[in-house]
Design a protein around this motif. Sequence first.
Motif, PDB file in Angstrom:
ATOM      1  N   GLU A 192     -62.914 -31.901 -44.600  1.00 49.19           N
ATOM      2  CA  GLU A 192     -61.664 -31.175 -44.430  1.00 49.19           C
ATOM      3  C   GLU A 192     -61.033 -30.925 -45.796  1.00 49.19           C
ATOM      4  N   ASN A 193     -60.625 -29.671 -46.026  1.00 48.70           N
ATOM      5  CA  ASN A 193     -59.956 -29.343 -47.293  1.00 48.70           C
ATOM      6  C   ASN A 193     -58.446 -29.519 -47.142  1.00 48.70           C
ATOM      7  N   GLU A 194     -57.703 -29.235 -48.205  1.00 48.88           N
ATOM      8  CA  GLU A 194     -56.248 -29.432 -48.207  1.00 48.88           C
ATOM      9  C   GLU A 194     -55.523 -28.530 -47.219  1.00 48.88           C
ATOM     10  N   GLN A 195     -56.138 -27.423 -46.810  1.00 44.77           N
ATOM     11  CA  GLN A 195     -55.536 -26.521 -45.833  1.00 44.77           C
ATOM     12  C   GLN A 195     -55.849 -26.919 -44.390  1.00 44.77           C
ATOM     13  N   ARG A 227     -65.438 -27.860 -42.820  1.00 49.23           N
ATOM     14  CA  ARG A 227     -66.746 -27.251 -43.068  1.00 49.23           C
ATOM     15  C   ARG A 227     -67.825 -28.305 -42.862  1.00 49.23           C
ATOM     16  N   LYS A 243     -64.916 -32.259 -53.095  1.00 50.53           N
ATOM     17  CA  LYS A 243     -64.035 -31.872 -54.200  1.00 50.53           C
ATOM     18  C   LYS A 243     -62.693 -32.612 -54.094  1.00 50.53           C
ATOM     19  N   GLU A 274     -60.233 -33.213 -50.851  1.00 49.51           N
ATOM     20  CA  GLU A 274     -61.002 -33.119 -49.610  1.00 49.51           C
ATOM     21  C   GLU A 274     -61.320 -34.520 -49.085  1.00 49.51           C
TER      22      GLU A 274
END
Length: 111
Positions: A64-67, A71, A40, A43
């Motif tokens: 890795e997401n923005e936070q 996952r 997304k 990411e």
Amino acid sequence: MEKDTFKAHTQYGDLKGSVSADRTDQNNFSDLLRERDVLKGGEIVKGITFYNEGHYFSVSAFIENEQGELRKERVAMSLEELFKTFKRFSVTLSRGGELEGQEIHFVDVQQ
């Protein structure tokens, strides 16, 4: 939350080594994940693992997401599809990893 060590391993570990890869400029692994709506906006792909045993082949992406949370996503694809996402791919293997990182000298055998 699951936990694992990000390191290649097999049942016996007879051969050990290293790998280095260059992404393709277009249609790389991240692009493929975006097309499949796995990756997304904001990411990034932090890691890739793949494993082969007989007729079983498995690919996973660590995203890795923005936070900063990571996952693991399993990605359905063939070995050929995976390698098409790289411009260059180099693997070294030696018995027990004994040649890893070593400057080696060998005899050039003329045929």
